[in-house]
Design a protein around this motif. Structure first.
Motif, PDB file in Angstrom:
ATOM      1  N   PHE A 199      40.251  49.673  41.267  1.00  9.45           N
ATOM      2  CA  PHE A 199      40.029  48.269  41.626  1.00  9.45           C
ATOM      3  C   PHE A 199      40.827  47.324  40.718  1.00  9.45           C
ATOM      4  N   LEU A 200      41.029  47.782  39.487  1.00  9.18           N
ATOM      5  CA  LEU A 200      41.745  46.918  38.535  1.00  9.18           C
ATOM      6  C   LEU A 200      43.238  47.156  38.658  1.00  9.18           C
ATOM      7  N   GLN A 201      43.985  46.107  38.949  1.00  8.18           N
ATOM      8  CA  GLN A 201      45.438  46.228  39.109  1.00  8.18           C
ATOM      9  C   GLN A 201      46.147  45.079  38.421  1.00  8.18           C
ATOM     10  N   THR A 202      47.359  45.392  37.964  1.00  4.31           N
ATOM     11  CA  THR A 202      48.157  44.413  37.235  1.00  4.31           C
ATOM     12  C   THR A 202      48.439  43.180  38.099  1.00  4.31           C
ATOM     13  N   GLY A 203      48.339  42.033  37.516  1.00  2.00           N
ATOM     14  CA  GLY A 203      48.752  40.799  38.177  1.00  2.00           C
ATOM     15  C   GLY A 203      47.664  40.127  38.987  1.00  2.00           C
ATOM     16  N   LYS A 204      46.511  40.786  39.134  1.00  2.00           N
ATOM     17  CA  LYS A 204      45.442  40.169  39.912  1.00  2.00           C
ATOM     18  C   LYS A 204      44.493  39.411  38.985  1.00  2.00           C
ATOM     19  N   THR A 205      43.919  38.349  39.531  1.00  2.00           N
ATOM     20  CA  THR A 205      42.941  37.588  38.754  1.00  2.00           C
ATOM     21  C   THR A 205      41.545  37.996  39.188  1.00  2.00           C
ATOM     22  N   TYR A 206      40.748  38.420  38.248  1.00  2.00           N
ATOM     23  CA  TYR A 206      39.400  38.900  38.541  1.00  2.00           C
ATOM     24  C   TYR A 206      38.386  37.825  38.192  1.00  2.00           C
ATOM     25  N   THR A 207      37.468  37.604  39.138  1.00  2.00           N
ATOM     26  CA  THR A 207      36.452  36.580  38.914  1.00  2.00           C
ATOM     27  C   THR A 207      35.075  37.210  39.013  1.00  2.00           C
ATOM     28  N   LEU A 208      34.299  37.008  37.974  1.00  2.00           N
ATOM     29  CA  LEU A 208      32.925  37.514  37.928  1.00  2.00           C
ATOM     30  C   LEU A 208      31.999  36.353  38.243  1.00  2.00           C
ATOM     31  N   GLN A 209      30.980  36.612  39.063  1.00  2.00           N
ATOM     32  CA  GLN A 209      30.051  35.530  39.408  1.00  2.00           C
ATOM     33  C   GLN A 209      28.655  36.077  39.593  1.00  2.00           C
ATOM     34  N   PHE A 210      27.684  35.371  39.042  1.00  2.00           N
ATOM     35  CA  PHE A 210      26.276  35.708  39.305  1.00  2.00           C
ATOM     36  C   PHE A 210      25.415  34.488  39.019  1.00  2.00           C
ATOM     37  N   THR A 211      24.195  34.583  39.502  1.00  2.00           N
ATOM     38  CA  THR A 211      23.267  33.472  39.315  1.00  2.00           C
ATOM     39  C   THR A 211      22.169  33.910  38.361  1.00  2.00           C
ATOM     40  N   TYR A 212      21.914  33.064  37.376  1.00  2.00           N
ATOM     41  CA  TYR A 212      20.859  33.364  36.415  1.00  2.00           C
ATOM     42  C   TYR A 212      20.099  32.070  36.149  1.00  2.00           C
ATOM     43  N   LYS A 213      18.802  32.121  36.358  1.00  2.00           N
ATOM     44  CA  LYS A 213      17.939  30.944  36.186  1.00  2.00           C
ATOM     45  C   LYS A 213      18.474  29.741  36.967  1.00  2.00           C
ATOM     46  N   ASN A 214      18.824  30.000  38.187  1.00  2.00           N
ATOM     47  CA  ASN A 214      19.306  28.968  39.113  1.00  2.00           C
ATOM     48  C   ASN A 214      20.638  28.343  38.721  1.00  2.00           C
ATOM     49  N   THR A 215      21.333  28.968  37.811  1.00  2.00           N
ATOM     50  CA  THR A 215      22.645  28.456  37.432  1.00  2.00           C
ATOM     51  C   THR A 215      23.697  29.505  37.773  1.00  2.00           C
ATOM     52  N   VAL A 216      24.802  29.061  38.358  1.00  2.00           N
ATOM     53  CA  VAL A 216      25.875  29.995  38.679  1.00  2.00           C
ATOM     54  C   VAL A 216      26.745  30.179  37.436  1.00  2.00           C
ATOM     55  N   ILE A 217      26.906  31.429  37.047  1.00  2.00           N
ATOM     56  CA  ILE A 217      27.730  31.758  35.887  1.00  2.00           C
ATOM     57  C   ILE A 217      29.007  32.413  36.402  1.00  2.00           C
ATOM     58  N   THR A 218      30.138  31.898  35.971  1.00  2.00           N
ATOM     59  CA  THR A 218      31.397  32.480  36.420  1.00  2.00           C
ATOM     60  C   THR A 218      32.327  32.704  35.245  1.00  2.00           C
ATOM     61  N   ALA A 219      33.260  33.629  35.457  1.00  2.00           N
ATOM     62  CA  ALA A 219      34.300  33.866  34.457  1.00  2.00           C
ATOM     63  C   ALA A 219      35.455  34.523  35.181  1.00  2.00           C
TER      64      ALA A 219
END
Lengths: 260, 942
Positions: free
Chosen positions: A94-114
């Motif tokens: 799944f991990l490949q050079t040149g791609k941008t990976y975005t992590l997302q989840f909700t915790y305590k009603n707040t969306v956390i992204t990176a």
């Protein structure tokens, strides 16, 4: 006249004191995310709570039961929770050079992204030598003289860190006290780094790993020296609404053998 | 009616003054007495008064009880008087009308004067009036230039009022004590001269006055405490000729009446006035109207002072015995000044006594202070003043205040101290520290030479330094029988200033006055911290040699020329030019070899200014100005328009306003050093990461003033751009030991990780400050003092901290100050109370670790909103009692002063400190000083 002055004073004080404070009450509740995306390896994400001041544990309580989604821009996958707070995605392709990976989840009603861009693999990684004798208990000048030069190709000025891992099971106490056997050198955007004798405290095998990273990883290594309440600043990190690090990287290794 | 009569009478009485005191003093010296007295004292006084034609005023009831039996053989009259007074515990005092008063207590003077006055009214007594003009007037509509001085020392008196009687012509003396008044009706006019702390006097002009440079000398008043110590010399406050907005003036001679922590402190006294924050015990640098100390320009005799304090900021760098007067411009200042965003503090040194040699000094629990002044030949004078601290209990207490949590643990039980918490060897927290040897000193010297009445040259030198030597030897205890060792820890901090200037004051024509200063100022700050020694562990001996060396040097050489041209009676033109060359070096070296920071910058500022003082009618005073500066590093011209204006609404009410633009080219940045106090250093603006600071001021205010009371309100708004904050981030030391918060990282960490590198970050942003200041002051009487209240806000916006405004570190919402002085005979008592909202701070919300790629952990604190929290409110009461030591002729030769700082021992919070040890966050609250007593003895020969 006096009345008028009093009125205007009241008016001015109202204006001055009516400025509102911004509400950020959830700083302590924000989760800590730690994840290093290394090409060729499964995805691993750890999510913790922050610790209370008096907590002597290394990490805060793990946060389980979250739905973590990881996107490479086109495809979004769900991570599975293997143990509490430990989330993985086993398909290492799944991990490949040149791609941008975005992590997302909700915790305590707040969306956390990176998000983090998988950098290109760095070619031409070389060491000026891989065998030398450590120098302990010498003058500072000798200690700070170059032991070995590591060089690599860096035409695009990518960030690099050199990580030294001591491969032996037991350390030989050549230094005094507990000098760490493993250490990091932040080469930043350079294409070489002269490592002095000073950090090599133990004889034996070392792995000198060159990580090609993004700025966010370089940033968390540069620490804030301020500790008093007049000077505290936000810690470095690339987690929106959270703390920690989410960094994609590639690695190359050179083995070294040090003698007394 | 009665009052009117009395005023009329007083007026007539005062008319005699200019010549009265001089003649009485002459008589006391010249008249010889050869007589046998055996009588009551009142009879003696009557005899003397009648025989030698001296008006002597005394209380007959009391003096009737006292006797004298003495034969004087050809003694001077003064000696007779002194003898008689001394024998009976009395003092005599000569007013400037020549009347001699016999006092039992200093406070008797006003009562005796009043009685004397009424008696004379009753007897229709006609005292000597001002001598009539010697000749009929010869010159008309001419310009008068002159100089106002202290009769006793010859020292110039800047800010004195000079008025031509019967006209509305008047002037204030400038910073050199000079004045010019145009269009004097005739050379027989009468001049009224007055100045705070001195007896007002009257002089008659004559045909020689036209030639210019007439000198008016004033006598000090007996009890200066009935005047205010610090005066808001705004328009119409104390002196209706004042032409400035937002100015505070201070006369150091009266500073001993206020409570102090060990030293009469000039800068700290300003903190009692509205608009100057009073809660920064650790800074003598002043926070004016939401500005920081580096936004305040401090000059001493024309050269810039870069390090304005001693001992971590507890004491100002200025020796009050060497200072004549200080002016603080809180904002909207004249185009004569520039280079700072917020305010200007101009300190002027004493010239030294031109009349007679004198020596004096102070001794307190903290320091010794000696000064000497003397005339040199007929037209020169010299002054030298030296101050040095010694390590008494008070010094140690103050020093400990800064070091108790900072350096008292060799290895840093709480914080990574100088021993190096990050490294392995320091972790035990062994405390083998000896008392650090440290001191500060300063020296002022000045030589003034006036070859003619038109030219004066003066050379002034100031040097001062702090040396904090915290070096010590630490013996490591043996945990195991085989380990142990000795470490020598060098911890030497040395910083200070050297400044010198040559000043030339000239009056080439009656309408033109010029002052040119050649100046040199240097600032240095060095820190040497290192560890050498050996450690034996498991039979292996290791040599340790770690350390950092930090040097900051600033050199500033310049020339400045200021001119005043009295173009017409209502029109004055100020203009001038300046050039200053600044060179800054800053190096930060680790282990003798690795240079982490290495900056060498230089730049010059060159410019000119002009300003008009214009009074179109009796109600308006308008002062437009313009300043332009070329700054070489940015290769740009900067234009600063300024304007201030005052409008007299009625005799008692004035309206005032000021606005302007202000640039700043050198910034002071603070490198936080938890182990040894913050290090200040100066940097020059450039085109990239350090912008040129710019601010706009808008000030409006009003004042209501009567003879006894002053009520003053001023509101301000200040817009700031190009603010710079400095932050060091370091790599290395992020190993298991101290984590990122391990303060000893540059050294201890250096041992641990290897390659410490330092990243300097300059954060840029903008901000604003606004507020309103109230002052209610009782100016005269036995009880004097003031209440002051400031409502203010100072906010900044830095991209590095987000997109919204946050409270600046110096932001204080409410500040209330009460200064009370009560005078009783030779005693004066003072009480000052300060209440202020706490400072904002950033609080950590939680802590977390990140495991890095090498397997080590780094700890981080998550923090709340930037400066989102407030420390507890600050409040403090200080008390003092001062006893004046008077000679028989009632001149003051010294005082003993007892002072209690922070009487009810409320430990105000300075800041909180956070350390991470063993994954835990340890919070330490660092407090300011508790109850601190002090005693000061001041003496002078004359």
């Amino acid at each position: 006249m006096v009345k008028r002055i009093l009125y205007s004073l009241f008016f001015i004080s109202t204006i001055l004191s009516s400025c509102k404070k911004d509400g950020t009450t959830t700083v302590a509740e924000r989760p800590v995310v730690i994840s290093y995306l290394l090409i060729g390896h499964p995805v691993k994400v750890n999510v913790y709570e922050q610790k209370a001041f008096s907590d002597t544990a290394a990490y805060g309580p793990r946060i389980g039961g979250l739905a973590l989604a990881l996107s490479d821009g086109t495809q979004t996958v769900q991570l599975t929770e293997t143990t509490t707070g430990n989330y993985t995605y086993v398909d290492s392709t799944f991990l490949q050079t040149g791609k941008t990976y975005t992590l997302q989840f909700t915790y305590k009603n707040t969306v956390i992204t990176a998000s983090s861009l998988m950098p290109a693999f760095t070619s031409g990684y070389a060491a000026s030598r891989t065998k030398f004798a450590i120098r302990v208990g010498v003058t500072p000048a000798e200690s700070d003289s170059t032991a070995v030069r590591f060089s690599w190709n860096n035409p695009d000025s990518l960030y690099h860190v050199l990580v030294f891992k001591y491969d032996e099971a037991n350390t030989y106490a050549n230094g005094s006290g507990n000098f760490p056997s493993n250490f990091t050198v932040n080469a930043k955007m350079a294409d070489y780094y002269d490592v002095p004798y000073r950090p090599f405290r133990y004889a034996g095998g070392y792995s000198a790993i060159l990580y090609t990273v993004n700025k966010e990883y370089s940033d968390i290594l540069t620490t804030n020296t301020n500790t008093n309440s007049q000077q505290l600043n936000n810690p470095p990190g690339n987690i929106t609404n959270g703390y920690g690090i989410f960094a994609a990287m590639q690695a190359d290794t050179i083995r070294m053998s040090l003698t007394n | 009616m009665d009052r009117k009569l009395r005023y009329t009478f007083l007026f007539i009485l005062l008319s005699g003054v200019a010549y009265g005191q001089q003649s009485t003093r002459e008589k006391l010296k010249k008249i010889r007495v050869d007589h046998f007295f055996t009588c009551t004292l009142d009879q003696l006084m009557d005899t003397l008064a009648a025989a030698y034609d001296i008006p002597i005023v005394f209380e007959r009831d009391s003096l009737m009880q006292m006797d004298i039996t003495e034969h004087f053989f050809d003694e001077p009259l003064g000696k007779v008087l002194k003898f008689a007074c001394k024998a009976n515990g009395l003092q005599y005092w000569i007013e400037n009308d020549g009347t001699l008063y016999i006092l039992q207590n200093p406070d008797d003077l006003p009562r005796l004067k009043k009685r004397y006055e009424l008696n004379q009214t009753a007897r229709s007594f006609k005292p000597v009036i001002l001598p009539p003009p010697a000749d009929p007037p010869k010159h008309f509509m001419f310009a008068l230039t002159g100089h106002v001085t202290d009769q006793k020392t010859g020292e110039s008196l800047p800010g004195a009022s000079v008025r031509i009687r019967g006209t509305d012509l008047s002037a204030l003396t400038n910073t050199s004590g000079n004045f010019t008044i145009l269009n004097i009706p005739s050379d027989t006019s009468v001049v009224d001269v007055s100045f705070i702390g001195y007896q007002p006097d009257i002089f008659r002009l004559d045909s020689n006055s036209v030639k210019g440079n007439i000198s008016f000398s004033l006598y000090p008043s007996l009890n200066s405490l009935s005047q205010v110590v610090i005066t808001g010399r705004k328009k119409g406050v104390l002196n209706t000729d004042s032409k400035k907005v937002s100015v505070i003036q201070l006369t150091p001679a009266l500073l001993d009446k206020l409570p102090n922590i060990g030293e009469k402190d000039i800068m700290r006294s300003f903190q009692l006035m509205p608009g100057v924050a009073a809660t920064n015990e650790s800074s003598s640098g002043i926070y004016v109207r939401g500005g920081t100390p580096d936004q305040n320009l401090v000059t001493f005799d024309g050269f810039t002072i870069y390090q304005v304090d001693h001992l971590y900021g507890f004491f100002s760098a200025f020796n009050s015995n060497a200072v004549r007067d200080v002016e603080l411009y809180k904002g909207g200042f004249s185009s004569k000044y520039g280079g700072r965003l917020s305010s200007v503090t101009e300190v002027r040194g004493k010239d030294g006594n031109k009349k007679e040699a004198n020596i004096g000094g102070d001794i307190s629990l903290l320091s010794t202070n000696v000064y000497a002044e003397t005339p040199v030949g007929s037209n020169a004078s010299a002054l030298i003043a030296i101050r040095r601290s010694y390590q008494g209990p008070l010094y140690n207490k103050l020093f400990g205040q800064f070091n108790s949590s900072a350096a008292n643990t060799g290895g840093g039980a709480i914080r990574g101290g100088p021993g190096g918490g990050g490294g392995g060897f320091g972790g035990g927290g062994f405390n083998n520290q000896t008392t650090p040897s440290s001191y500060f000193y300063d020296l002022n010297t000045k030589f003034t030479y006036a070859p003619s009445t038109k030219n004066t040259f003066s050379w002034s030198l100031y040097t001062g330094a702090d040396r904090l030597d915290n070096s010590r030897e630490m013996t490591l205890p043996s945990f195991l029988t085989s380990s142990g060792g000795t470490l020598n820890i060098a911890d030497d901090t040395h910083y200070g200033n050297l400044g010198t200037s040559v000043k030339w004051n000239t009056t080439p024509s009656q309408k033109l006055f010029g002052s040119t200063v050649l100046s040199y100022s240097s600032f240095f700050s060095d820190r040497d911290r290192g560890t050498t020694g050996t450690i034996t562990d498991s039979a292996t001996t290791t040599t340790i040699n770690n350390g950092i060396l930090e040097n900051n040097r600033l050199k500033d050489a310049g020339i400045k020329s200021d001119w005043e041209w009295n173009a017409a009676s209502k029109l004055k033109l100020l203009f001038g030019g300046f050039n200053s060359n600044v060179k800054i070096d800053y190096t930060y070296t680790q282990n003798d070899t690795t240079t982490l920071i290495n900056q060498h910058n230089s730049g010059s500022t060159t410019g000119a200014y002009t300003e008009l003082e214009y009074e179109p009618n009796g109600r308006w005073h308008i002062q437009p100005g313009f300043r332009t500066t070329y700054f070489s590093p940015t290769n740009k011209l900067y234009y600063e328009p300024r304007l201030s204006a005052i409008y007299h609404l009625t005799d008692h009410i004035n309206l005032k306003g000021a606005t302007g633009r202000f640039y700043q080219f050198t910034d002071r940045v603070i490198r936080e050093d938890v182990a040894g106090g913050d290090r200040n250093f100066w940097v020059l603006a450039n085109n990239s990461n350090i912008p040129v600071g710019v601010s706009d001021h808008f000030i409006f205010g009003t004042s209501y003033e009567t003879d006894k009371l002053l009520f003053d309100v001023e509101g301000y708004y200040k817009r700031l751009n190009g603010l710079t904050e400095y932050s060091i981030r370091q790599l290395g030391g992020g190993a298991t030991g101290g984590g990122p918060m391990g303060g000893g990282a540059p050294m201890g960490g250096g041992g641990a990780a290897a390659t410490t590198t330092i990243t300097e970050n300059f954060y840029n942003g903008s901000g604003y400050a606004k507020g309103i200041e109230f002052l209610l002051q009782k100016k005269t009487g036995i009880y004097t003092g003031w209440l002051s209240y400031t409502l203010a806000e100072a906010k900044n916006k830095f991209d590095a901290y987000g997109s919204s405004y946050f409270s600046a570190a110096q932001d204080i919402r409410h500040e209330f100050k009460s200064v009370n002085m009560y005078h009783l005979q030779r005693w004066s008592f003072a009480a000052t109370f300060i209440f202020s909202t706490g400072h904002p701070y950033t609080a950590p919300a939680g802590v977390y670790n990140i495991n890095t790629l090498d397997g080590n952990k780094i700890s981080y604190l998550s923090v709340s909103e930037k400066n989102g929290e407030r420390l507890p409110a600050y409040h403090r009461l200080d008390l003092s009692a001062t006893y004046d030591l008077l000679k028989t002729d009632a001149t003051k030769i010294g005082s003993i002063s007892f002072s209690l700082f922070n009487v009810y021992n409320h430990r105000n919070t300075w800041y909180n400190e956070y350390y991470i040890r063993g994954n835990q966050v340890v919070t330490t609250t660092v407090k300011y000083l508790g109850l601190t007593p002090n005693i000061t003895l001041s003496l002078k020969l004359k």
